[in-house]
Design a protein around this motif. Structure first.
Motif, mmCIF file in Angstrom:
data_model
loop_
_atom_site.group_PDB
_atom_site.id
_atom_site.type_symbol
_atom_site.label_atom_id
_atom_site.label_comp_id
_atom_site.label_asym_id
_atom_site.label_seq_id
_atom_site.Cartn_x
_atom_site.Cartn_y
_atom_site.Cartn_z
ATOM 1 N N MET A 1 0.854 -1.194 0.000
ATOM 2 C CA MET A 1 0.000 0.000 0.000
ATOM 3 C C MET A 1 0.889 1.243 0.000
ATOM 4 O O MET A 1 1.834 1.328 0.775
ATOM 5 N N LEU A 2 0.563 2.197 -0.869
ATOM 6 C CA LEU A 2 1.394 3.382 -1.028
ATOM 7 C C LEU A 2 0.663 4.638 -0.552
ATOM 8 O O LEU A 2 -0.567 4.727 -0.628
ATOM 9 N N LEU A 3 1.459 5.613 -0.084
ATOM 10 C CA LEU A 3 0.936 6.894 0.393
ATOM 11 C C LEU A 3 1.624 8.017 -0.365
ATOM 12 O O LEU A 3 2.842 7.964 -0.586
ATOM 13 N N LEU A 4 0.875 9.028 -0.754
ATOM 14 C CA LEU A 4 1.422 10.176 -1.479
ATOM 15 C C LEU A 4 1.439 11.397 -0.577
ATOM 16 O O LEU A 4 0.406 11.771 -0.008
ATOM 17 N N GLY A 5 2.608 12.015 -0.419
ATOM 18 C CA GLY A 5 2.732 13.248 0.353
ATOM 19 C C GLY A 5 3.101 14.407 -0.555
ATOM 20 O O GLY A 5 3.970 14.272 -1.418
ATOM 21 N N GLY A 444 1.413 11.248 7.463
ATOM 22 C CA GLY A 444 0.191 11.834 8.004
ATOM 23 C C GLY A 444 -1.045 11.298 7.308
ATOM 24 O O GLY A 444 -2.078 11.039 7.945
ATOM 25 N N ALA A 445 -0.946 11.118 5.983
ATOM 26 C CA ALA A 445 -2.069 10.557 5.226
ATOM 27 C C ALA A 445 -2.386 9.148 5.702
ATOM 28 O O ALA A 445 -3.558 8.754 5.799
ATOM 29 N N GLY A 446 -1.326 8.381 6.008
ATOM 30 C CA GLY A 446 -1.541 7.026 6.511
ATOM 31 C C GLY A 446 -2.229 7.005 7.855
ATOM 32 O O GLY A 446 -3.089 6.154 8.121
ATOM 33 N N GLY A 450 -6.242 5.719 8.703
ATOM 34 C CA GLY A 450 -6.359 4.581 9.606
ATOM 35 C C GLY A 450 -5.402 3.450 9.293
ATOM 36 O O GLY A 450 -5.500 2.363 9.874
ATOM 37 N N ILE A 451 -4.436 3.700 8.388
ATOM 38 C CA ILE A 451 -3.440 2.675 8.053
ATOM 39 C C ILE A 451 -2.471 2.503 9.223
ATOM 40 O O ILE A 451 -2.015 1.392 9.512
#
Length: 491
Positions: A1-5, A444-446, A450-451
């Motif tokens: 799972m990837l997160l974009l900042g 922060g996005a994660g 709720g990741i």
């Protein structure tokens, strides 16, 4: 799972894609390659185009996608960090109606000072923890007074990160943390700053929907998703100003923890659970990303406008052909104290820690027979470190103590001269980490999606790269000379 900042900086936009499983950076990109212009139509003014930010955000994401290191549609959440205190105004069609009046713009100082007097200093400090000063609410009051034709078209006001989230999702939201940095939050009442809005004649409807920092601030618009190669409906699940976000990225969330940055501006940011304020508003208190009505978490922020901006200026004037690494090496070849050359780094707008005075940068004791290009580079970095010490003493006056300061190994902290001078003159050790704003926004996005269960969970495996401890030094004498020069300029 990837997160974009996404980090909406003054100089450029930076984006990072982070693997949520291990917290490691998969890819990063910045855009444009050259520093974004600050528009200064008059002395003390500073503006940038929100539409240019949005263009650059899109280009940075596409550039990052082009690395081929990940599948863009695997991005599951988006976070945004942004330059604080900027004013963005949009109309009913969600289009910006003028350039953003950004953080280092000084035009609203007198307006904010008058509000401080008229509403009452004790009232403002008790309710807002700050003077209205030169913050976002006062900038909007300036627009109302000086550009009534623009003011009449305004549907909503927002911070820079709110605007980028709006362009991504079509939804306008903000947070208590964002409002507090504009002096738009009343801590005493737990509401928007209604008395200040009434005083300035600003409609309450200008304030977007308020959500927690870690929350869904909208879902990625279909057309935007197609253009950027992302999955439609991905949540923008985090938004924070650059300094609260930097603190989060260093896992500085609990009382007594302190973070610092030394980029375009310089900041020391300490977390407290007390509603602290400086009677002179030289340092400022805002709601931290982890703040809630049940668990108060305030960030006490010292800001110096002219840090990296001075370093960049000395490079452009005296070492344009040199890299910053070469400049740092030259500076390291000069003795401590720069052989008497002293520089005040206050040439980037009014300085809050100097009571919003605009004194400009100052150079003292230049000796044509002694001082070289290398002396200029070292004196600039020492002058910036001295400004941090001056501000750190103000923080201590207001009850903020630090046993260690956490910082990213970036910008001026890449210079051994600056980093050791900072530590020696403040007397506080510094832990350096591999972090930046876009990586912090991704984490922060994660958390918002709720990741991760919490910030502690997200940063459980994070370790410092380096510990810098105070060494025996002779900087105190140079600092006293620097401080005497500052006092002359302030008198």
């Amino acid at each position: 799972m990837l997160l974009l900042g996404i980090d909406v900086g003054t100089s450029s936009i930076k984006v990072s894609v982070v693997d949520a499983q291990n917290g490691q950076n998969v890819a990063s990109a910045s855009y444009p390659d050259k520093e974004t212009e600050i528009i200064a139509k008059k002395a003390g003014w500073a503006e940038q185009s929100p539409d240019l930010w949005w263009h650059n955000v899109q280009q940075a994401i596409l550039k990052c996608n082009a690395s081929g290191k990940y599948k863009p549609k695997d991005i599951a959440a988006i976070g945004i960090a942004y330059q604080m205190h900027g004013l963005v105004l949009v109309n009913q069609q969600a289009q910006s109606v003028r350039n953003s009046i950004i953080w280092c713009d000084s035009r609203a100082v007198d307006i904010g000072n008058k509000a401080f007097e008229d509403l009452g200093k004790e009232f403002c400090l008790a309710h807002y923890l700050n003077s209205p000063g030169n913050f976002t609410a006062s900038k909007l009051a300036w627009v109302k007074q000086n550009e009534p034709e623009v003011f009449e078209t305004v549907q909503q006001m927002m911070l820079p990160g709110d605007f980028i989230a709006l362009k991504l999702t079509g939804e306008a939201t903000t947070s208590v943390s964002a409002l507090s940095e504009g002096v738009l939050w009343d801590f005493e009442e737990g509401t928007v700053s209604y008395e200040l809005l009434k005083y300035y004649g600003i409609p309450e409807s200008f304030i977007p929907k308020i959500k927690p920092v870690f929350a869904t601030h909208g879902l990625l618009d279909k057309e935007v998703a197609q253009k950027l190669g992302l999955q439609e409906g991905v949540a923008v699940s985090y938004k924070a100003g650059d300094q609260p976000n930097n603190a989060l990225s260093l896992n500085v969330t609990e009382p007594g923890e302190v973070a610092s940055t030394a980029g375009t501006s310089g900041v020391i940011y300490g977390v407290t659970d007390q509603l602290l304020y400086d009677p002179q508003s030289r340092v400022n208190t805002f709601a931290h990303v982890s703040h809630s009505a049940q668990a108060k978490r305030l960030g006490v922020l010292l800001c110096i406008n002219g840090t990296g901006s001075l370093n960049r200026w000395t490079k452009s004037i005296a070492g344009d052909a040199l890299s910053y690494t070469e400049i740092n090496q030259l500076a390291a070849g000069v003795a401590e104290g720069s052989e008497g050359l002293s520089i005040l780094p206050f040439g980037n707008g009014a300085e809050r820690m100097l009571n919003n005075k605009l004194i400009g940068a100052q150079f003292s004791n230049i000796d044509f027979n002694i001082h070289t290009q290398a002396h200029l580079f070292r004196a600039a970095q020492e002058g910036i470190a001295f400004a941090f010490r001056y501000g750190f003493d103000i923080l201590k006056e207001n009850g903020m103590q630090a046993s260690v300061i956490k910082a990213g190994k970036a910008n001026l902290f890449l210079s051994d001269v600056f980093a050791q001078s900072f530590v020696n003159i403040t007397g506080v050790p510094v832990e350096l980490y591999n972090n930046d704003g876009s990586h912090g926004a991704a984490i922060g996005a994660g958390i918002g999606a709720g990741i991760f269960a919490s910030a502690a969970d997200a940063f459980a495996s994070t370790k410092p790269l380096q510990l810098i401890e105070p060494q025996k030094n002779n900087l105190e004498e140079a600092y006293e000379s620097w401080k005497n020069l500052l006092k002359k300029q302030l008198s």
